[in-house]
Every structure is written in C-alpha cells, then in structure tokens.
Design a protein around this motif. Structure first.
Motif, PDB file in Angstrom:
ATOM      1  N   PRO A 217      79.623  57.814  48.977  1.00 32.49           N
ATOM      2  CA  PRO A 217      79.833  56.843  47.893  1.00 32.49           C
ATOM      3  C   PRO A 217      80.545  55.586  48.380  1.00 32.49           C
ATOM      4  CG  PRO A 217      81.320  58.706  47.662  1.00 32.49           C
ATOM      5  CD  PRO A 217      80.360  59.067  48.742  1.00 32.49           C
ATOM      6  N   GLN A 218      80.082  54.447  47.862  1.00 31.70           N
ATOM      7  CA  GLN A 218      80.667  53.127  48.126  1.00 31.70           C
ATOM      8  C   GLN A 218      80.553  52.693  49.590  1.00 31.70           C
ATOM      9  OE1 GLN A 218      81.781  51.279  45.600  1.00 31.70           O
ATOM     10  NE2 GLN A 218      81.330  52.960  44.184  1.00 31.70           N
ATOM     11  N   PHE A 219      79.729  53.403  50.389  1.00 35.56           N
ATOM     12  CA  PHE A 219      79.663  53.062  51.811  1.00 35.56           C
ATOM     13  C   PHE A 219      78.974  51.716  52.026  1.00 35.56           C
ATOM     14  CE2 PHE A 219      77.470  53.112  55.924  1.00 35.56           C
ATOM     15  CZ  PHE A 219      78.545  53.319  56.768  1.00 35.56           C
TER      16      PHE A 219
ATOM     17  N   THR B  52      84.754  51.040  61.950  1.00 36.76           N
ATOM     18  CA  THR B  52      83.812  52.021  62.496  1.00 36.76           C
ATOM     19  C   THR B  52      83.340  52.970  61.404  1.00 36.76           C
ATOM     20  OG1 THR B  52      85.564  53.544  63.105  1.00 36.76           O
ATOM     21  CG2 THR B  52      84.932  51.880  64.737  1.00 36.76           C
ATOM     22  N   PHE B  53      82.266  53.691  61.721  1.00 40.67           N
ATOM     23  CA  PHE B  53      81.706  54.623  60.745  1.00 40.67           C
ATOM     24  C   PHE B  53      82.696  55.733  60.414  1.00 40.67           C
ATOM     25  CE2 PHE B  53      79.234  58.380  59.578  1.00 40.67           C
ATOM     26  CZ  PHE B  53      78.403  57.863  58.596  1.00 40.67           C
ATOM     27  N   GLY B  54      83.401  56.233  61.428  1.00 42.70           N
ATOM     28  CA  GLY B  54      84.355  57.309  61.176  1.00 42.70           C
ATOM     29  C   GLY B  54      85.530  56.852  60.320  1.00 42.70           C
ATOM     30  N   CYS B  55      86.086  55.706  60.625  1.00 41.02           N
ATOM     31  CA  CYS B  55      87.214  55.197  59.838  1.00 41.02           C
ATOM     32  C   CYS B  55      86.793  54.884  58.401  1.00 41.02           C
ATOM     33  CB  CYS B  55      87.802  53.956  60.499  1.00 41.02           C
ATOM     34  SG  CYS B  55      88.600  54.264  62.092  1.00 41.02           S
ATOM     35  N   THR B  56      85.606  54.322  58.236  1.00 42.78           N
ATOM     36  CA  THR B  56      85.127  53.976  56.895  1.00 42.78           C
ATOM     37  C   THR B  56      84.930  55.228  56.046  1.00 42.78           C
ATOM     38  OG1 THR B  56      84.031  52.016  57.770  1.00 42.78           O
ATOM     39  CG2 THR B  56      83.345  52.792  55.596  1.00 42.78           C
ATOM     40  N   THR B  57      84.265  56.240  56.602  1.00 45.71           N
ATOM     41  CA  THR B  57      84.031  57.462  55.833  1.00 45.71           C
ATOM     42  C   THR B  57      85.327  58.232  55.597  1.00 45.71           C
ATOM     43  OG1 THR B  57      83.500  58.592  57.914  1.00 45.71           O
ATOM     44  CG2 THR B  57      81.662  57.703  56.641  1.00 45.71           C
ATOM     45  N   SER B  58      86.277  58.164  56.519  1.00 47.27           N
ATOM     46  CA  SER B  58      87.568  58.832  56.305  1.00 47.27           C
ATOM     47  C   SER B  58      88.318  58.190  55.145  1.00 47.27           C
ATOM     48  CB  SER B  58      88.408  58.772  57.576  1.00 47.27           C
ATOM     49  OG  SER B  58      89.691  59.327  57.373  1.00 47.27           O
ATOM     50  N   LYS B  59      88.252  56.868  55.077  1.00 46.74           N
ATOM     51  CA  LYS B  59      88.921  56.161  53.981  1.00 46.74           C
ATOM     52  C   LYS B  59      88.269  56.488  52.638  1.00 46.74           C
ATOM     53  CE  LYS B  59      89.913  51.484  52.339  1.00 46.74           C
ATOM     54  NZ  LYS B  59      89.769  50.024  52.625  1.00 46.74           N
ATOM     55  N   LEU B  60      86.935  56.560  52.627  1.00 42.25           N
ATOM     56  CA  LEU B  60      86.235  56.836  51.372  1.00 42.25           C
ATOM     57  C   LEU B  60      86.456  58.267  50.900  1.00 42.25           C
ATOM     58  CD1 LEU B  60      82.866  54.996  52.093  1.00 42.25           C
ATOM     59  CD2 LEU B  60      84.739  54.209  50.641  1.00 42.25           C
ATOM     60  N   LEU B  61      86.564  59.201  51.829  1.00 40.03           N
ATOM     61  CA  LEU B  61      86.758  60.598  51.447  1.00 40.03           C
ATOM     62  C   LEU B  61      88.165  60.880  50.940  1.00 40.03           C
ATOM     63  CD1 LEU B  61      84.819  62.382  54.333  1.00 40.03           C
ATOM     64  CD2 LEU B  61      84.117  62.195  51.949  1.00 40.03           C
ATOM     65  N   THR B  62      89.127  60.083  51.348  1.00 41.38           N
ATOM     66  CA  THR B  62      90.528  60.331  50.955  1.00 41.38           C
ATOM     67  C   THR B  62      91.054  59.325  49.942  1.00 41.38           C
ATOM     68  OG1 THR B  62      91.260  59.025  52.870  1.00 41.38           O
ATOM     69  CG2 THR B  62      91.042  61.418  53.164  1.00 41.38           C
TER      70      THR B  62
ATOM     71  N   ILE C   4      88.145  56.418  44.330  1.00 39.14           N
ATOM     72  CA  ILE C   4      86.766  56.906  44.220  1.00 39.14           C
ATOM     73  C   ILE C   4      86.801  58.287  43.601  1.00 39.14           C
ATOM     74  CG2 ILE C   4      84.687  57.524  45.500  1.00 39.14           C
ATOM     75  CD1 ILE C   4      85.482  55.472  47.584  1.00 39.14           C
ATOM     76  N   ALA C   5      86.067  58.449  42.514  1.00 35.43           N
ATOM     77  CA  ALA C   5      86.080  59.730  41.814  1.00 35.43           C
ATOM     78  C   ALA C   5      85.379  60.787  42.670  1.00 35.43           C
ATOM     79  CB  ALA C   5      85.383  59.598  40.465  1.00 35.43           C
ATOM     80  N   PRO C   6      86.067  61.842  43.048  1.00 32.09           N
ATOM     81  CA  PRO C   6      85.422  62.894  43.856  1.00 32.09           C
ATOM     82  C   PRO C   6      84.580  63.820  42.979  1.00 32.09           C
ATOM     83  CG  PRO C   6      87.700  63.469  43.471  1.00 32.09           C
ATOM     84  CD  PRO C   6      87.507  62.113  42.840  1.00 32.09           C
ATOM     85  N   SER C   7      83.743  64.596  43.625  1.00 30.24           N
ATOM     86  CA  SER C   7      82.871  65.525  42.901  1.00 30.24           C
ATOM     87  C   SER C   7      83.566  66.830  42.560  1.00 30.24           C
ATOM     88  CB  SER C   7      81.622  65.829  43.745  1.00 30.24           C
ATOM     89  OG  SER C   7      81.991  66.462  44.951  1.00 30.24           O
TER      90      SER C   7
END
Length: 291
Positions: free
Chosen positions: A27-29, A36-46, A50-53
């Motif tokens: 979400p929101q990527f 970087t891809f890893g830093c971006t996805t780590s920020k989005l997951l935590t 962003i409403a988690p599932s």
C-alpha cells in the motif's frame, strides 16, 4: 561497534521489509520515492498512518518451527520418501521446480514450499486409501463371488446372427458380393482411381477383382514359366534401333553413336545409318526392315 541483540548490523534495513524483487501489493508504494526498496517497504509496513489489514504479511521462516498439521504432513511424506527412495515429490520442494505437482492446482495463496507440502500430502492420502481398499478386496472370501465357480470358455462365443468380417476382402473370391469396402473407408484401394460413375461398394468390388486377378496371373506365370525361343531373323530386324534406310524419330532421347559430331542437317537425316557399319570391299548392303 557492538552488534545489536538481534544479530543484525545497524547499517542493514530494520525488519520488517520486503526484499527487492517482491511482486506483491504494497500500500502507498507508488507514492513513495527517493529511498531504496527495502527502506520504503519497511516504512510502509510500520507506519501508523497506513491502515493495516490486521494480518501479518511476512511470516517467520525460522527452520524447525511448524504447526502440528504441517508436522503431520511432513511425517506422512517422510514415510513416502522411505518407501520410494530418492524421488521428486518429497517433503521439501525447492522453489523453481517446474515439474507437475499432483493436486497443486487446488492450493494457492501460500509460498511454494507450503503449497507443495499440502498438495503432495493430499495426494499421498489418496494413495494410501486406494492401497487399503485394494488390500480389503484381496482379503475378501473367494466364495462370495458367484462367478468364480464358472468355468472359463476355451473358445470365445460368437453369435451366428452377427455379420462377421474376419476375412479380408483381398482374400475373397471374385464372385463374392462381400468383396468390397463400405462407404466411408478412407484407406487405399488399388486400381480404383480410374473407376467413376458408380457407388463406392461397386467401385471397390470391381477394383479388388481386377487387382486380385492380376496377382493370380502373375502367380501363375511364376509357377509355370514360359520357355523362351530364339527369335527369327525377321523379328530380330523389328527389334533393331539403328537402321540403315531410315532415321530415328525426333525427340528420341537414347544414345546415338557419333551424333555429337554431326551438325547442319535435320535429326532424321543425321541419325540415318547411325551405326555406320563398315562392310568388306565388294559386299552389298542388304535392305533391312525399319522399326
């Protein structure tokens, strides 16, 4: 610099994060850039914005940590490996295997190893159930089957009212009306190409009669060879190719002795007396019959 408690360096991306090459939805990527891809996805997951599932996207894959159901399936496949030896469908399937996985089309939404584990375990259960059913049938008393006491027939039963086709049409007699092929037969029928204007059974009947008749004549000549007699001088003259009085017919493609050295005349004149027989002095040329 001391290492952190979790064993990872502070220079590495903190968990959780997606590794580069991840093709799932994040979400929101598409609105993120500059990292970087890893830093971006780590920020989005935590991120709390962003409403988690409510369900964990990434599961722990530490070796040896499985549920009771997966342990039972692995134990079932362990027996399979011990029974069949080295084989492709085992308890550990490496991602990237392109072979067929039985019942694999019924499982989806999980990682490859788990999907293969569920599919192969389900397949093995069906195999065990089938073997047990076969074993129960073999243990059944023979007297239960009433057909067991019947003696088998030495000669198979053939109904007298059923039309038989045991004899090939090629071996039937010429006056047999069944010596033909039925309409719709697509095989080759010798000597049927020139027969037209009739029904297919009639055409094949006539063609087979002509074909088998020629075979009979050939077989008769081989069994009773004709004695060859010496031809008379007159018949020998009819078999000559190069004559003294006439030339050869135009478009003759056989060999003509000395023809390549003759020119300036027609083909008929240049091939006349083509053999050029030299006669002794004082002898006369006897006219010969031409072909």
């Amino acid at each position: 610099m001391p290492a952190p408690k979790n064993g990872k360096s502070i220079l590495m991306t903190p968990d959780p994060y997606h590794i580069p090459g991840y093709r799932g939805f994040c979400p929101q990527f598409k609105f993120q850039f500059g990292k970087t891809f890893g830093c971006t996805t780590s920020k989005l997951l935590t991120s709390d914005n962003i409403a988690p599932s409510g369900r964990a996207i990434l599961s722990d894959i530490n070796p040896g940590v499985f549920g009771k159901e997966e342990d039972a399936k692995r134990g079932l496949l362990q027996e399979r490996n011990a029974r069949w030896g080295d084989q492709k469908l085992g308890k550990i399937m490496v991602p990237g295997y392109t072979g067929y996985i039985p019942k694999g089309e019924h499982y989806y939404g999980s990682r490859y190893a788990k999907t293969c584990l569920n599919a192969i375990a389900d397949f093995e259960k069906d195999q065990i159930a089938y073997r047990n059913k076969v074993a129960q049938i073999k243990k059944k008393d023979i007297d239960v089957d009433p057909m067991k006491h019947l003696r088998p027939m030495k000669v198979p039963y053939v109904s007298p009212n059923e039309k038989q086709h045991s004899t090939s049409p090629y071996y039937m007699k010429n006056n047999d009306p069944g010596k033909c092929f039925v309409s719709g037969y697509t095989g080759f029928v010798p000597k049927a190409r020139n027969l037209i204007g009739m029904g297919y059974p009639i055409i094949t009947h006539e063609a087979l009669n002509s074909f088998t008749g020629d075979l009979e004549k050939t077989r008769t000549r081989m069994d009773h060879p004709v004695k060859l007699t010496r031809l008379s001088p007159v018949r020998k003259e009819f078999r000559r190719i190069y004559t003294l009085d006439t030339g050869l017919v135009p478009h003759y493609t056989g060999h003509i002795p000395g023809q390549k050295f003759r020119y300036g005349t027609t083909f008929g004149h240049s091939t006349r007396n083509a053999k050029r027989i030299s006669l002794p002095a004082g002898s006369e040329i006897i006219p010969q019959l031409s072909t």
